[in-house]
Design a protein around this motif. Structure first.
Motif, PDB file in Angstrom:
ATOM      1  N   VAL A  76       0.843  -1.200   0.000  1.00 40.39           N
ATOM      2  CA  VAL A  76       0.000   0.000   0.000  1.00 40.39           C
ATOM      3  C   VAL A  76       0.880   1.252   0.000  1.00 40.39           C
ATOM      4  O   VAL A  76       0.606   2.219  -0.714  1.00 40.39           O
ATOM      5  CB  VAL A  76      -0.971   0.011   1.204  1.00 40.39           C
ATOM      6  N   VAL A  77       1.953   1.237   0.784  1.00 39.65           N
ATOM      7  CA  VAL A  77       2.865   2.384   0.822  1.00 39.65           C
ATOM      8  C   VAL A  77       3.496   2.611  -0.556  1.00 39.65           C
ATOM      9  O   VAL A  77       3.569   3.732  -1.047  1.00 39.65           O
ATOM     10  CB  VAL A  77       3.974   2.184   1.891  1.00 39.65           C
ATOM     11  N   ALA A  78       3.924   1.545  -1.194  1.00 38.54           N
ATOM     12  CA  ALA A  78       4.620   1.662  -2.474  1.00 38.54           C
ATOM     13  C   ALA A  78       3.686   2.013  -3.625  1.00 38.54           C
ATOM     14  O   ALA A  78       4.039   2.806  -4.495  1.00 38.54           O
ATOM     15  CB  ALA A  78       5.358   0.363  -2.784  1.00 38.54           C
ATOM     16  N   LEU A  79       2.488   1.437  -3.639  1.00 39.71           N
ATOM     17  CA  LEU A  79       1.619   1.547  -4.805  1.00 39.71           C
ATOM     18  C   LEU A  79       0.453   2.506  -4.619  1.00 39.71           C
ATOM     19  O   LEU A  79      -0.215   2.847  -5.593  1.00 39.71           O
ATOM     20  CB  LEU A  79       1.081   0.163  -5.176  1.00 39.71           C
ATOM     21  N   GLY A  80       0.195   2.915  -3.401  1.00 37.63           N
ATOM     22  CA  GLY A  80      -0.924   3.815  -3.163  1.00 37.63           C
ATOM     23  C   GLY A  80      -2.215   3.044  -2.928  1.00 37.63           C
ATOM     24  O   GLY A  80      -2.266   1.822  -3.020  1.00 37.63           O
ATOM     25  N   PRO A  81      -3.288   3.780  -2.658  1.00 34.37           N
ATOM     26  CA  PRO A  81      -4.540   3.148  -2.268  1.00 34.37           C
ATOM     27  C   PRO A  81      -5.375   2.593  -3.411  1.00 34.37           C
ATOM     28  O   PRO A  81      -6.258   1.787  -3.202  1.00 34.37           O
ATOM     29  CB  PRO A  81      -5.292   4.273  -1.570  1.00 34.37           C
ATOM     30  N   GLY A  82      -5.150   3.043  -4.613  1.00 35.27           N
ATOM     31  CA  GLY A  82      -5.976   2.606  -5.736  1.00 35.27           C
ATOM     32  C   GLY A  82      -7.053   3.628  -6.039  1.00 35.27           C
ATOM     33  O   GLY A  82      -7.142   4.691  -5.429  1.00 35.27           O
ATOM     34  N   GLY A  83      -7.907   3.294  -6.994  1.00 38.64           N
ATOM     35  CA  GLY A  83      -8.900   4.236  -7.494  1.00 38.64           C
ATOM     36  C   GLY A  83     -10.072   4.487  -6.574  1.00 38.64           C
ATOM     37  O   GLY A  83     -10.675   5.553  -6.603  1.00 38.64           O
ATOM     38  N   VAL A  84     -10.435   3.523  -5.738  1.00 39.06           N
ATOM     39  CA  VAL A  84     -11.565   3.691  -4.837  1.00 39.06           C
ATOM     40  C   VAL A  84     -11.021   4.119  -3.476  1.00 39.06           C
ATOM     41  O   VAL A  84     -10.813   3.305  -2.586  1.00 39.06           O
ATOM     42  CB  VAL A  84     -12.388   2.385  -4.715  1.00 39.06           C
ATOM     43  N   SER A  85     -10.760   5.422  -3.339  1.00 37.49           N
ATOM     44  CA  SER A  85     -10.191   5.949  -2.103  1.00 37.49           C
ATOM     45  C   SER A  85     -10.424   7.448  -2.029  1.00 37.49           C
ATOM     46  O   SER A  85     -10.681   8.111  -3.033  1.00 37.49           O
ATOM     47  CB  SER A  85      -8.685   5.663  -2.051  1.00 37.49           C
ATOM     48  N   MET A  86     -10.327   7.971  -0.826  1.00 41.53           N
ATOM     49  CA  MET A  86     -10.449   9.425  -0.621  1.00 41.53           C
ATOM     50  C   MET A  86      -9.287  10.160  -1.308  1.00 41.53           C
ATOM     51  O   MET A  86      -9.476  11.223  -1.859  1.00 41.53           O
ATOM     52  CB  MET A  86     -10.477   9.760   0.866  1.00 41.53           C
ATOM     53  N   ASP A  87      -8.091   9.576  -1.256  1.00 41.36           N
ATOM     54  CA  ASP A  87      -6.938  10.211  -1.887  1.00 41.36           C
ATOM     55  C   ASP A  87      -7.170  10.403  -3.380  1.00 41.36           C
ATOM     56  O   ASP A  87      -6.815  11.432  -3.957  1.00 41.36           O
ATOM     57  CB  ASP A  87      -5.672   9.375  -1.667  1.00 41.36           C
ATOM     58  N   GLU A  88      -7.770   9.429  -4.023  1.00 37.41           N
ATOM     59  CA  GLU A  88      -8.038   9.516  -5.474  1.00 37.41           C
ATOM     60  C   GLU A  88      -9.146  10.534  -5.752  1.00 37.41           C
ATOM     61  O   GLU A  88      -9.078  11.278  -6.734  1.00 37.41           O
ATOM     62  CB  GLU A  88      -8.410   8.131  -5.997  1.00 37.41           C
ATOM     63  N   LYS A  89     -10.141  10.576  -4.891  1.00 33.12           N
ATOM     64  CA  LYS A  89     -11.250  11.541  -5.075  1.00 33.12           C
ATOM     65  C   LYS A  89     -10.774  12.974  -4.877  1.00 33.12           C
ATOM     66  O   LYS A  89     -11.287  13.888  -5.495  1.00 33.12           O
ATOM     67  CB  LYS A  89     -12.417  11.221  -4.131  1.00 33.12           C
ATOM     68  N   LYS A  90      -9.767  13.165  -3.995  1.00 27.18           N
ATOM     69  CA  LYS A  90      -9.236  14.513  -3.782  1.00 27.18           C
ATOM     70  C   LYS A  90      -8.621  15.067  -5.054  1.00 27.18           C
ATOM     71  O   LYS A  90      -8.659  16.266  -5.296  1.00 27.18           O
ATOM     72  CB  LYS A  90      -8.161  14.507  -2.685  1.00 27.18           C
ATOM     73  N   LYS A  91      -8.069  14.196  -5.907  1.00 23.19           N
ATOM     74  CA  LYS A  91      -7.466  14.641  -7.163  1.00 23.19           C
ATOM     75  C   LYS A  91      -8.517  15.212  -8.111  1.00 23.19           C
ATOM     76  O   LYS A  91      -8.223  16.060  -8.919  1.00 23.19           O
ATOM     77  CB  LYS A  91      -6.739  13.477  -7.841  1.00 23.19           C
ATOM     78  N   GLU A  92      -9.764  14.718  -7.995  1.00 23.42           N
ATOM     79  CA  GLU A  92     -10.834  15.187  -8.872  1.00 23.42           C
ATOM     80  C   GLU A  92     -11.385  16.521  -8.406  1.00 23.42           C
ATOM     81  O   GLU A  92     -11.962  17.258  -9.195  1.00 23.42           O
ATOM     82  CB  GLU A  92     -11.958  14.157  -8.930  1.00 23.42           C
ATOM     83  N   TRP A  93     -11.269  16.855  -7.121  1.00 23.12           N
ATOM     84  CA  TRP A  93     -11.806  18.094  -6.590  1.00 23.12           C
ATOM     85  C   TRP A  93     -10.891  19.201  -6.973  1.00 23.12           C
ATOM     86  O   TRP A  93     -10.845  20.238  -7.051  1.00 23.12           O
ATOM     87  CB  TRP A  93     -11.993  18.045  -5.087  1.00 23.12           C
TER      88      TRP A  93
END
Length: 181
Positions: A164-181
């Motif tokens: 998870v640290v190396a690859l990130g959380p994936g598309g279904v995550s708050m981190d990914e949604k923040k990129k869209e805002w």
């Protein structure tokens, strides 16, 4: 590790599960689900994305099985920490419960995921070395086997968290949604 070694390991696992009567133990079940989460993350990473007509050009976001596998893997990984919760009034237990629960929630929902997962790696490693010190118990005592099993199972979950640290959380995550805002 050859196929015979892998089969021997699976047989040992099955034998220990039956011999120690831990098949339906909640802690055993949750830890094995956490191991499954790590394997699910590894499987998600090994899946290849669909080929695009335009190489290197980003495409519109679509939900893919890989994204849901990453979500499922993250959620299953945090089950390991459910086994570490202790409901007593000592200061260490209260801090461990609060910090562990907060970090579990962050990883599960995918908010500040890499930082939360890295913190969990450090936290879990320290707890693992302290509580599962099988090397301090003589080999002939059954507790040696229990602690050794827990130690390496926890190390496997740490490996999943490092994914998870190396690859990130994936598309279904708050981190990914923040990129869209």
């Amino acid at each position: 590790m050859g196929q015979n070694d892998l089969m021997g390991t699976a047989e040992d696992f099955a034998d220990q599960t039956i011999a120690y009567s831990i098949l339906w133990d909640l802690k055993f079940l949750m830890r094995n689900l956490a191991l499954g989460g790590g394997l699910l993350l590894l499987l998600a990473e090994s899946r290849s994305e669909g080929k695009s007509m335009f190489a290197g050009v980003p495409t519109m976001r679509e939900s893919s099985p890989k994204q849901y596998m990453q979500l499922g893997g993250r959620v299953l990984l945090v089950l390991m920490f459910m086994t570490l919760l202790h409901f007593d009034a000592s200061f260490f237990s209260i801090v461990q419960n609060i910090v562990g629960t907060a970090l579990m929630i962050l990883v599960a929902i995918g908010f500040k995921t890499k930082l939360a997962a890295l913190t969990l790696v450090v936290w879990l490693f320290a707890i693992n070395v302290y509580f599962n010190a099988f090397w301090t118990i003589p080999v002939y005592k059954p507790m040696h086997d229990f602690l050794k099993y827990d130690f390496f199972q926890t190390m496997s979950v740490i490996g999943g968290l490092l994914l998870v640290v190396a690859l990130g959380p994936g598309g279904v995550s708050m981190d990914e949604k923040k990129k869209e805002w």
